[in-house]
Design an enzyme around this catalytic site. Structure first.
Site, PDB file in Angstrom:
ATOM      1  N   GLU A 127       0.842  -1.209   0.000  1.00  6.22           N
ATOM      2  CA  GLU A 127       0.000   0.000   0.000  1.00  6.22           C
ATOM      3  C   GLU A 127       0.870   1.249   0.000  1.00  6.22           C
ATOM      4  O   GLU A 127       1.810   1.365   0.790  1.00  6.22           O
ATOM      5  CB  GLU A 127      -0.894  -0.015   1.235  1.00  6.22           C
ATOM      6  CG  GLU A 127      -2.325   0.360   0.959  1.00  6.22           C
ATOM      7  CD  GLU A 127      -3.023  -0.650   0.055  1.00  6.22           C
ATOM      8  OE1 GLU A 127      -3.190  -0.333  -1.144  1.00  6.22           O
ATOM      9  OE2 GLU A 127      -3.399  -1.724   0.536  1.00  6.22           O
ATOM     10  N   THR A 129       3.001   2.071  -2.041  1.00  6.48           N
ATOM     11  CA  THR A 129       4.323   1.813  -2.611  1.00  6.48           C
ATOM     12  C   THR A 129       4.355   2.127  -4.100  1.00  6.48           C
ATOM     13  O   THR A 129       5.432   2.308  -4.664  1.00  6.48           O
ATOM     14  CB  THR A 129       4.712   0.342  -2.406  1.00  6.48           C
ATOM     15  OG1 THR A 129       3.623  -0.492  -2.819  1.00  6.48           O
ATOM     16  CG2 THR A 129       5.018   0.055  -0.949  1.00  6.48           C
ATOM     17  N   ASP A 130       3.190   2.205  -4.737  1.00  5.38           N
ATOM     18  CA  ASP A 130       3.190   2.315  -6.201  1.00  5.38           C
ATOM     19  C   ASP A 130       3.775   3.634  -6.687  1.00  5.38           C
ATOM     20  O   ASP A 130       4.623   3.655  -7.573  1.00  5.38           O
ATOM     21  CB  ASP A 130       1.792   2.070  -6.792  1.00  5.38           C
ATOM     22  CG  ASP A 130       0.713   3.016  -6.284  1.00  5.38           C
ATOM     23  OD1 ASP A 130       0.935   3.721  -5.271  1.00  5.38           O
ATOM     24  OD2 ASP A 130      -0.371   3.034  -6.900  1.00  5.38           O
ATOM     25  N   GLY A 152     -16.498   4.003  -3.129  1.00  6.66           N
ATOM     26  CA  GLY A 152     -15.954   4.537  -1.890  1.00  6.66           C
ATOM     27  C   GLY A 152     -15.447   3.487  -0.926  1.00  6.66           C
ATOM     28  O   GLY A 152     -15.181   3.784   0.234  1.00  6.66           O
ATOM     29  N   LEU A 192     -11.989  -0.296  -3.351  1.00  7.75           N
ATOM     30  CA  LEU A 192     -11.856  -1.413  -4.287  1.00  7.75           C
ATOM     31  C   LEU A 192     -11.676  -0.928  -5.716  1.00  7.75           C
ATOM     32  O   LEU A 192     -11.844  -1.681  -6.663  1.00  7.75           O
ATOM     33  CB  LEU A 192     -13.079  -2.331  -4.187  1.00  7.75           C
ATOM     34  CG  LEU A 192     -13.345  -2.918  -2.799  1.00  7.75           C
ATOM     35  CD1 LEU A 192     -14.576  -3.811  -2.827  1.00  7.75           C
ATOM     36  CD2 LEU A 192     -12.136  -3.691  -2.296  1.00  7.75           C
ATOM     37  N   SER A 228     -13.300   1.423  -7.646  1.00  8.84           N
ATOM     38  CA  SER A 228     -14.462   1.550  -8.527  1.00  8.84           C
ATOM     39  C   SER A 228     -14.215   2.574  -9.626  1.00  8.84           C
ATOM     40  O   SER A 228     -14.674   2.398 -10.762  1.00  8.84           O
ATOM     41  CB  SER A 228     -15.698   1.938  -7.721  1.00  8.84           C
ATOM     42  OG  SER A 228     -15.514   3.164  -7.029  1.00  8.84           O
ATOM     43  N   ASP A 286      -3.795   0.378  -9.544  1.00  8.32           N
ATOM     44  CA  ASP A 286      -5.188   0.018  -9.759  1.00  8.32           C
ATOM     45  C   ASP A 286      -5.472  -0.276 -11.227  1.00  8.32           C
ATOM     46  O   ASP A 286      -6.134  -1.264 -11.566  1.00  8.32           O
ATOM     47  CB  ASP A 286      -6.097   1.135  -9.258  1.00  8.32           C
ATOM     48  CG  ASP A 286      -5.968   1.352  -7.757  1.00  8.32           C
ATOM     49  OD1 ASP A 286      -5.433   0.465  -7.076  1.00  8.32           O
ATOM     50  OD2 ASP A 286      -6.412   2.411  -7.274  1.00  8.32           O
TER      51      ASP A 286
END
Length: 386
Positions: A37, A39-40, A126, A129, A131, A176
């Site tokens: 998390e 880290t991208d 929200g 995930l 969206s 994502d």
């Protein structure tokens, strides 16, 4: 949970709204980040997987520059725009995402005509995930094909990232989009965010007698808000002070020295990213060998780091994680950008109902709204449906 329309149902609805059949129907999934998390955007490592919930778009190109957008959810109604004068300031709600993709393609020099688009999605909004990225990836998959743009998956990832960063105004990385566009069923996507190289890592929780539960806390979050941006700024400051291109270049053994060079808040942000990169690598190694049942302690450590060092958790997420672990989950952590959204709990199938009940009971006892709890499985990436 929202019940999705089939490709045929969405095409029929499109026909009834716009007066003609669509050119096709495409879908792109949401994602769960197993570990890795924040880290991208630090050019590090992430390990997401696409989930069996997706955004679907029925699209028809127009001969003029008119854009008409409608969704099957909410009450926003039909939105119209001119493809020749897209403006970040006038986009609102979910329409920011398809309009951002149109704008990003134009910035790449691709002539994009007007279009009609109908959106349906069962990715919870929200909930952390992804969206919004599911919408963007479905749209760019459609337009790449319909406009014969010839973009490969890496190009589409970067185009949607530009839409997010420069049109939507959310300073997100590439995780994502990569999960939504490049994932495969039964696998997690090990992504090196520095060069976009990927490796599909087997993640068959079901065969290991496990289920991945998502606990949507109902605490809404937004990447366009200040919390996400301030964390990214802290990471950039840490890299600058430490003299590296990105925090990806800082090893665990260098943290003691970094502690003496950085203020305490910046150091905690840096420590999270450095240790989280290491946890991703350890998780990949375990999935390649021992299998999913071995990764629980790494999920727990990841949550503690996000809670204490990166400070992006919230009481509801912490309670979800604690209650799930106490009831039998082998590992749990918040997932997504933070400040709300969802937690994940890797749970023995035999303990699933017990974990669900324990989390619901804990939320009721704390006076929180009831969470949505559902299972997800690693699924395929974006595709044309019809």
């Amino acid at each position: 949970m929202t019940r999705p329309l089939s490709a045929g149902q969405l095409a029929d609805r499109f026909d009834s709204v716009f007066g003609a059949a669509p050119d096709g129907v495409w879908q792109a999934p949401g994602r769960v980040n197993l570990i890795g998390e924040h880290t991208d955007y630090n050019e590090g490592f992430v390990l997401p997987f696409a989930i069996d919930k997706a955004a679907r778009v029925a699209v028809r190109l127009r001969p003029d520059s008119r854009v008409r957008l409608l969704s099957t959810f909410g009450n926003q109604g039909l939105t119209t725009a001119d493809a020749g004068s897209l403006n970040r300031g006038t986009a609102r709600g979910w329409t920011k995402y398809p309009l951002g993709v149109l704008w990003a393609l134009q910035q790449r020099g691709l002539p994009v005509r007007g279009l009609d688009l109908l959106l349906d999605s069962d990715v919870p909004r929200g909930a952390g995930l992804s969206s919004s990225h599911a919408i963007e990836c479905a749209v760019i998959s459609a337009l790449n094909e319909l406009a014969a743009a010839g973009l490969d998956a890496r190009d589409m990832v970067l185009a949607t990232q530009r839409a997010e960063n420069d049109f939507v105004g959310a300073p997100t990385g590439i995780m994502d989009q990569s999960a939504s566009l490049r994932a495969a069923a039964g696998h997690a996507l090990f992504l090196d965010c520095r060069d976009q190289s990927i490796r599909l890592v087997p993640f068959d929780a079901e065969s290991a007698g496990l289920v991945m539960l998502v606990i949507d806390t109902k605490v809404s979050h937004s990447h366009a808000g200040g919390g996400y941006a301030s964390r990214r700024a802290s990471c950039e400051l840490g890299a600058e002070v430490l003299g590296v291109k990105a925090l990806r270049d800082v090893g665990i053994g260098e943290l003691d020295e970094a502690c003496g060079l950085l203020d305490q808040e910046t150091f905690r942000r840096v420590r999270h990213v450095v240790t989280e990169n290491d946890r991703v690598l350890q998780t990949v190694g375990l999935l390649d060998g021992a299998g999913p049942a071995a990764i629980g302690p790494l999920l727990d450590a990841s949550h503690a780091s996000m809670r204490d060092d990166f400070e992006i958790s919230c009481p509801e997420l912490d309670l979800a994680v604690e209650a799930a672990r106490a009831a039998g989950a082998i590992g749990a952590r918040m997932t997504g950008g933070g400040f709300g959204g969802s937690a994940i709990a890797l749970t023995p199938a035999s303990e699933e109902q017990q974990v669900r009940a324990a989390v619901e009971h804990a939320f009721a006892g704390a006076g929180y709204p009831a969470p949505d709890i559902f299972s997800v499985r690693p699924s395929a990436g974006a595709m044309r449906l019809a």
